[in-house]
Write a protein that holds these residues in place. Structure first.
Motif, PDB file in Angstrom:
ATOM      1  N   GLY A 179      34.548  32.227  46.997  1.00 40.58           N
ATOM      2  CA  GLY A 179      33.962  33.560  46.840  1.00 40.58           C
ATOM      3  C   GLY A 179      33.262  33.767  45.514  1.00 40.58           C
ATOM      4  N   ASP A 182      30.459  36.456  45.603  1.00 38.85           N
ATOM      5  CA  ASP A 182      31.004  37.813  45.654  1.00 38.85           C
ATOM      6  C   ASP A 182      31.482  38.239  44.265  1.00 38.85           C
ATOM      7  OD1 ASP A 182      30.700  38.569  48.391  1.00 38.85           O
ATOM      8  OD2 ASP A 182      32.311  37.203  48.922  1.00 38.85           O
ATOM      9  N   ASP A 185      28.415  39.054  42.215  1.00 38.18           N
ATOM     10  CA  ASP A 185      27.768  40.289  42.678  1.00 38.18           C
ATOM     11  C   ASP A 185      28.543  41.524  42.218  1.00 38.18           C
ATOM     12  OD1 ASP A 185      25.846  38.770  43.914  1.00 38.18           O
ATOM     13  OD2 ASP A 185      26.714  38.935  45.933  1.00 38.18           O
ATOM     14  N   PRO A 248      38.651  36.180  45.574  1.00 38.74           N
ATOM     15  CA  PRO A 248      37.870  36.549  46.763  1.00 38.74           C
ATOM     16  C   PRO A 248      37.634  35.396  47.731  1.00 38.74           C
ATOM     17  CG  PRO A 248      36.401  36.221  44.904  1.00 38.74           C
ATOM     18  CD  PRO A 248      37.794  35.974  44.388  1.00 38.74           C
ATOM     19  N   TYR A 250      37.475  32.766  50.768  1.00 36.93           N
ATOM     20  CA  TYR A 250      37.361  32.901  52.220  1.00 36.93           C
ATOM     21  C   TYR A 250      38.361  32.001  52.943  1.00 36.93           C
ATOM     22  CZ  TYR A 250      33.001  35.485  51.618  1.00 36.93           C
ATOM     23  OH  TYR A 250      32.072  36.449  51.283  1.00 36.93           O
ATOM     24  N   ARG A 271      41.194  38.568  49.371  1.00 40.18           N
ATOM     25  CA  ARG A 271      40.521  38.901  50.627  1.00 40.18           C
ATOM     26  C   ARG A 271      41.578  38.999  51.726  1.00 40.18           C
ATOM     27  NH1 ARG A 271      35.236  38.716  51.475  1.00 40.18           N
ATOM     28  NH2 ARG A 271      34.935  37.413  49.612  1.00 40.18           N
ATOM     29  N   ASP A 289      35.631  43.210  51.923  1.00 41.37           N
ATOM     30  CA  ASP A 289      34.249  42.948  51.499  1.00 41.37           C
ATOM     31  C   ASP A 289      34.043  43.480  50.085  1.00 41.37           C
ATOM     32  OD1 ASP A 289      34.067  45.739  51.802  1.00 41.37           O
ATOM     33  OD2 ASP A 289      33.188  45.578  53.801  1.00 41.37           O
ATOM     34  N   GLN A 290      32.824  43.319  49.580  1.00 45.00           N
ATOM     35  CA  GLN A 290      32.541  43.720  48.204  1.00 45.00           C
ATOM     36  C   GLN A 290      32.786  45.207  47.979  1.00 45.00           C
ATOM     37  OE1 GLN A 290      28.789  42.455  46.555  1.00 45.00           O
ATOM     38  NE2 GLN A 290      28.912  40.416  47.478  1.00 45.00           N
TER      39      GLN A 290
END
Length: 369
Positions: A179, A182, A185, A248, A250, A271, A289-290
């Motif tokens: 992640g 993410d 971001d 984060p 996955y 997550r 999610d973000q």
């Protein structure tokens, strides 16, 4: 006294959880089996139990000899689906590696997985469930623990972190499945916070997403710091200088970094993955999610009561996965292996019964311990 031989080459790749898990497990087993068995590492002598912590080719070859000496135990740290987005290899090479991995596991008499979800997944590969036990990871309080405010300030100064900034930490290898994008971001959307990533490209250029991640790292926001590979001895101060552990990813199995952060009484945000449900319960915060991650991070930053509750929940998780609890599980497991192997060897050495029939022994292996 019986002997347990721990075989591992996890130290060939720095900065991976497999190495941390090996070190913690060996130290713990030495303690709980002290009066029952001698714990050896990478020894070349016959042993009642050979415990494989990694799946190197030379270890596979050794199983043909060691099977005659005693029981083979394999540690399951990954499966094909967890490796898929970790390293980049040509498809034919991946397929060959995956077949080899499952073949290695099938060579074992017993398997131990750190997440109960993987019992069914291993069974899907044709491995009998009765061969598989679940024993979670563990982290020593000697290595990871909360520190005082003075040491936190000193650590922030050392790593160039603003003293007053709410600091978000991620610890792990640099791979797309972790992640990373993410993380970056969200950092851009929360410029008032500091974002720190401890970990690097453990597998170099074959790390999945290597070029994409390197490109993003060339233009990092001012509030983001990548520390690269960090020695485990330095990680306690990095956890303690942070306000929250944010992972984060996955895909995961049972990250050692989560346990380490829990030991430091740090709130943990992950997550919302299915694989976490049977191991992390309510000890951690979850987002999908973000948008949800930012909402939770903002609340941790601005709501002291919520922060305190989240930190206490994480520390409760640390108590659940205590050395005492997990150590007992390992002791029961190894004692069971000794017993079953003794019964099996006894059955093999018996002669035929008086009526000429073969004396059979009941298989007492169980799925859970």
């Amino acid at each position: 006294m019986k002997r347990i031989n721990m075989l591992s080459k996890a130290d060939m790749v720095k900065g991976q959880g497999v190495l941390s898990a090996h070190d913690e497990q060996v130290e713990l087993v030495r303690e709980v089996m002290e009066s029952r068995a001698v714990i050896l590492e990478n020894a070349k002598v016959p042993c009642e139990i050979t415990h494989y912590h990694s799946i190197n080719p030379e270890y596979y070859i050794s199983t043909f000899r060691k099977k005659r000496e005693g029981a083979l135990v394999g540690y399951v740290h990954f499966l094909p689906e967890t490796v898929e987005n970790s390293i980049y290899l040509p498809r034919f090479a991946k397929n060959a590696f995956y077949k080899y991995m499952i073949s290695f596991y099938k060579r074992m008499d017993y398997l131990v997985t750190v997440n109960p979800v993987f019992i069914d997944r291993l069974a899907d590969y044709g491995i009998p469930k009765e061969k598989i036990a679940y024993i979670p990871n563990v982290v020593s309080e000697k290595n990871f623990y909360p520190v005082g405010e003075r040491k936190k300030r000193e650590a922030r100064k050392k790593y160039g972190i603003r003293q007053e900034a709410f600091t978000v930490l991620c610890a792990g290898q640099l791979q797309k499945r972790k992640g990373v994008f993410d993380f970056l971001d969200i950092a851009e959307k929360m410029p008032e916070c500091e974002f720190v990533w401890a970990g690097g490209f453990s597998f170099g250029r074959i790390s999945e997403g290597y070029e994409e991640i390197k490109t993003r790292m060339e233009k990092l926001p001012k509030n983001v710091k990548f520390l690269g590979l960090v020695e485990r001895e330095e990680m306690n101060e990095i956890y303690n200088m942070s306000d929250v552990m944010f992972l984060p990813s996955y895909e995961e199995l049972f990250p050692m970094t989560i346990l380490e952060a829990m030991n430091c009484r740090l709130p943990v945000l992950v997550r919302n993955l299915e694989v976490y449900r049977p191991i992390l319960f309510d000890y951690v915060l979850r987002g999908k999610d973000q948008k949800e991650f930012i909402k939770i991070l903002e609340r941790l930053k601005n709501d002291p009561e919520f922060y305190k509750e989240s930190a206490e929940s994480a520390f409760t998780g640390h108590k659940f996965y205590s050395r005492e609890h997990v150590g007992k599980m390992w002791k029961i497991f190894y004692e069971r292996v000794f017993q079953e192997e003794g019964e099996k060897n006894g059955a093999e050495s018996r002669h035929l019964a008086s009526d000429g029939s073969v004396i059979l022994w009941e298989d007492k292996k169980q799925q859970y311990i």
